[in-house]
Design a protein around this motif. Structure first.
Motif, PDB file in Angstrom:
ATOM      1  N   ALA A   1       6.998   7.136  13.536  1.00 45.16           N
ATOM      2  CA  ALA A   1       7.322   8.520  13.895  1.00 45.16           C
ATOM      3  C   ALA A   1       6.952   9.492  12.777  1.00 45.16           C
ATOM      4  CB  ALA A   1       8.803   8.645  14.235  1.00 45.16           C
ATOM      5  N   VAL A   2       7.184   9.098  11.526  1.00 42.34           N
ATOM      6  CA  VAL A   2       6.790   9.955  10.403  1.00 42.34           C
ATOM      7  C   VAL A   2       5.274  10.099  10.362  1.00 42.34           C
ATOM      8  CG1 VAL A   2       6.667  10.094   7.879  1.00 42.34           C
ATOM      9  CG2 VAL A   2       8.829   9.545   8.983  1.00 42.34           C
ATOM     10  N   GLY A   3       4.545   9.005  10.603  1.00 39.32           N
ATOM     11  CA  GLY A   3       3.089   9.070  10.613  1.00 39.32           C
ATOM     12  C   GLY A   3       2.557   9.977  11.720  1.00 39.32           C
ATOM     13  N   ILE A   4       3.111   9.835  12.927  1.00 39.52           N
ATOM     14  CA  ILE A   4       2.688  10.691  14.034  1.00 39.52           C
ATOM     15  C   ILE A   4       3.032  12.148  13.750  1.00 39.52           C
ATOM     16  CG2 ILE A   4       3.045  11.212  16.481  1.00 39.52           C
ATOM     17  CD1 ILE A   4       3.567   8.251  16.931  1.00 39.52           C
ATOM     18  N   SER A   5       4.231  12.395  13.226  1.00 39.14           N
ATOM     19  CA  SER A   5       4.657  13.762  12.907  1.00 39.14           C
ATOM     20  C   SER A   5       3.724  14.393  11.883  1.00 39.14           C
ATOM     21  CB  SER A   5       6.088  13.754  12.364  1.00 39.14           C
ATOM     22  OG  SER A   5       6.989  13.213  13.300  1.00 39.14           O
ATOM     23  N   LEU A   6       3.326  13.612  10.878  1.00 38.81           N
ATOM     24  CA  LEU A   6       2.428  14.119   9.840  1.00 38.81           C
ATOM     25  C   LEU A   6       1.078  14.513  10.420  1.00 38.81           C
ATOM     26  CD1 LEU A   6       1.790  14.602   6.828  1.00 38.81           C
ATOM     27  CD2 LEU A   6       1.128  12.181   6.689  1.00 38.81           C
ATOM     28  N   LEU A   7       0.511  13.655  11.255  1.00 36.71           N
ATOM     29  CA  LEU A   7      -0.800  13.945  11.840  1.00 36.71           C
ATOM     30  C   LEU A   7      -0.739  15.146  12.784  1.00 36.71           C
ATOM     31  CD1 LEU A   7      -1.986  10.304  12.628  1.00 36.71           C
ATOM     32  CD2 LEU A   7      -2.700  11.749  10.713  1.00 36.71           C
TER      33      LEU A   7
ATOM     34  N   SER B   1      10.428  12.158   3.466  1.00 34.91           N
ATOM     35  CA  SER B   1      11.511  11.220   3.155  1.00 34.91           C
ATOM     36  C   SER B   1      12.772  11.554   3.945  1.00 34.91           C
ATOM     37  CB  SER B   1      11.818  11.254   1.655  1.00 34.91           C
ATOM     38  OG  SER B   1      10.685  10.901   0.895  1.00 34.91           O
ATOM     39  N   VAL B   2      13.058  12.840   4.105  1.00 38.78           N
ATOM     40  CA  VAL B   2      14.203  13.263   4.915  1.00 38.78           C
ATOM     41  C   VAL B   2      14.015  12.819   6.358  1.00 38.78           C
ATOM     42  CG1 VAL B   2      15.451  15.253   5.828  1.00 38.78           C
ATOM     43  CG2 VAL B   2      14.814  15.194   3.425  1.00 38.78           C
ATOM     44  N   LEU B   3      12.826  13.040   6.900  1.00 40.28           N
ATOM     45  CA  LEU B   3      12.551  12.629   8.272  1.00 40.28           C
ATOM     46  C   LEU B   3      12.680  11.117   8.424  1.00 40.28           C
ATOM     47  CD1 LEU B   3       9.475  14.836   9.278  1.00 40.28           C
ATOM     48  CD2 LEU B   3      11.830  15.052  10.067  1.00 40.28           C
ATOM     49  N   PHE B   4      12.158  10.369   7.473  1.00 35.45           N
ATOM     50  CA  PHE B   4      12.239   8.911   7.526  1.00 35.45           C
ATOM     51  C   PHE B   4      13.689   8.451   7.573  1.00 35.45           C
ATOM     52  CE2 PHE B   4      12.748   4.827   5.401  1.00 35.45           C
ATOM     53  CZ  PHE B   4      11.842   4.032   6.085  1.00 35.45           C
ATOM     54  N   THR B   5      14.533   9.031   6.719  1.00 36.99           N
ATOM     55  CA  THR B   5      15.950   8.646   6.678  1.00 36.99           C
ATOM     56  C   THR B   5      16.645   8.963   7.989  1.00 36.99           C
ATOM     57  OG1 THR B   5      15.973   9.100   4.295  1.00 36.99           O
ATOM     58  CG2 THR B   5      18.100   8.897   5.396  1.00 36.99           C
ATOM     59  N   PHE B   6      16.433  10.165   8.501  1.00 35.28           N
ATOM     60  CA  PHE B   6      17.085  10.558   9.750  1.00 35.28           C
ATOM     61  C   PHE B   6      16.567   9.734  10.933  1.00 35.28           C
ATOM     62  CE2 PHE B   6      18.141  14.902   7.875  1.00 35.28           C
ATOM     63  CZ  PHE B   6      19.477  14.569   7.718  1.00 35.28           C
ATOM     64  N   PHE B   7      15.263   9.491  10.983  1.00 34.99           N
ATOM     65  CA  PHE B   7      14.703   8.700  12.078  1.00 34.99           C
ATOM     66  C   PHE B   7      15.295   7.297  12.089  1.00 34.99           C
ATOM     67  CE2 PHE B   7      10.475  11.272  12.225  1.00 34.99           C
ATOM     68  CZ  PHE B   7      11.156  12.306  12.835  1.00 34.99           C
ATOM     69  N   PHE B   8      15.454   6.714  10.916  1.00 34.05           N
ATOM     70  CA  PHE B   8      16.017   5.365  10.822  1.00 34.05           C
ATOM     71  C   PHE B   8      17.451   5.350  11.336  1.00 34.05           C
ATOM     72  CE2 PHE B   8      18.211   1.835   8.907  1.00 34.05           C
ATOM     73  CZ  PHE B   8      17.282   0.812   8.874  1.00 34.05           C
ATOM     74  N   ILE B   9      18.277   6.285  10.868  1.00 32.95           N
ATOM     75  CA  ILE B   9      19.688   6.316  11.264  1.00 32.95           C
ATOM     76  C   ILE B   9      19.833   6.654  12.745  1.00 32.95           C
ATOM     77  CG2 ILE B   9      21.889   7.512  10.888  1.00 32.95           C
ATOM     78  CD1 ILE B   9      21.110   7.788   7.953  1.00 32.95           C
ATOM     79  N   TRP B  10      19.070   7.641  13.225  1.00 37.44           N
ATOM     80  CA  TRP B  10      19.159   8.014  14.642  1.00 37.44           C
ATOM     81  C   TRP B  10      18.783   6.833  15.538  1.00 37.44           C
ATOM     82  CZ3 TRP B  10      16.149  13.291  14.121  1.00 37.44           C
ATOM     83  CH2 TRP B  10      17.003  14.228  13.510  1.00 37.44           C
ATOM     84  N   THR B  11      17.717   6.129  15.185  1.00 36.90           N
ATOM     85  CA  THR B  11      17.291   4.995  16.001  1.00 36.90           C
ATOM     86  C   THR B  11      18.312   3.865  15.938  1.00 36.90           C
ATOM     87  OG1 THR B  11      14.979   5.573  15.528  1.00 36.90           O
ATOM     88  CG2 THR B  11      15.397   3.388  16.443  1.00 36.90           C
TER      89      THR B  11
END
Length: 280
Positions: A89-95, A201-211
């Protein structure tokens, strides 16, 4: 006059501190109750109630729950799914954000609106399409189905957030990179991504916890016991007519603990990302 003003400011700070402390205590109280009852026996809970300190401490509820649902397997499932979703998700968001926020492609505003709308759709509205799509692609009851679904859902939010950040990206850096002969790919991975790493890094942390905390869609898409996640495992302790309160508390504690550990590991990164505020 100055003395009165200073005194008022001091009392204002004290009042704010007391209010914050009170709110924190209210928020932590449910966790305290869960902790107390996770280490009680059913007899101790029945005789002394949920608010009394366990005497003695017992790991019976935790052990029974762990063995009953094969919690090691559920932990590995949740961890692998959450980690994969966070990375993808972080990779897709970045692109996406690079194209929308910096590339300024045509129809940028419409696309951002679509991402916002997609992020606000309730999961209940997605159940039937996702179920039949998973069946069609022959990935139903496989973890890849959950990973793909949540990677798209989480990246919708990530794209919207990063696009607004990249809209104010320093243009002089991009122009300097272009003068130096950098391709768009080189600019993305060697200039844009490193500078925006706190936000990523913020997105990665939130994506992990939300999932990790997702329940409904994994419940629909994963029906095999050995492929299910921690939130689904927690639900098995609650029956229609009865419930073992100590085992339910133990399951809640075990479900919360990995998220807390992950949060504390990435706390410094999360704090840096939030306080960064914007790109410089």
């Amino acid at each position: 006059m100055n003395h009165s003003k200073r005194l008022f400011e001091q009392w204002e700070k004290i009042g704010a501190f007391i209010l914050i402390a009170f709110i924190v205590l209210i928020m932590l109280f449910p966790f305290y109750i869960v902790f107390l009852n996770a280490f009680k026996t059913p007899v101790d809970y029945a005789q002394r109630g949920p608010l009394v300190w366990p005497s003695p401490f017992s790991f019976q509820g935790i052990s029974n729950f762990w063995l009953r649902v094969d919690f090691t397997n559920k932990l590995m499932n949740s961890f692998s799914i959450s980690l994969a979703v966070a990375i993808i998700a972080v990779g897709i968001s970045l692109l996406n954000a690079y194209a929308l926020g910096i590339g300024r492609i045509k129809g940028r505003t419409i696309l951002l609106v679509l991402f916002v709308v997609a992020n606000t759709l309730p999961h209940e509205a997605l159940v039937y399409p996702l179920y039949y799509l998973a069946k069609l692609l022959k990935i139903y009851d496989r973890q890849i189905a959950v990973i793909l679904v949540f990677s798209v859902i989480q990246s919708a939010f990530g794209t919207y957030l990063l696009s607004s950040v990249y809209a104010s990206f320093p243009r002089e850096l991009l122009e300097a990179a272009e003068v130096d002969g950098c391709t768009k790919t080189t600019t993305l991975f060697h200039i844009v991504a490193p500078i925006s790493m706190p936000t990523l890094s913020v997105l990665f942390t939130f994506f992990f916890i939300w999932t990790w905390n997702e329940f409904f869609l994994p419940l629909i898409l994963l029906i095999s016991n050995n492929r299910q996640t921690v939130p689904i495992a927690i639900s098995v302790t609650q029956g229609q007519h009865n419930m073992d309160a100590t085992m339910a508390s133990a399951s809640a504690l075990l479900g919360i603990l990995p998220c807390l550990i992950f949060f504390f590991i990435f706390q410094r990164t999360l704090t840096k990302g939030i306080t960064a505020g914007s790109l410089k």
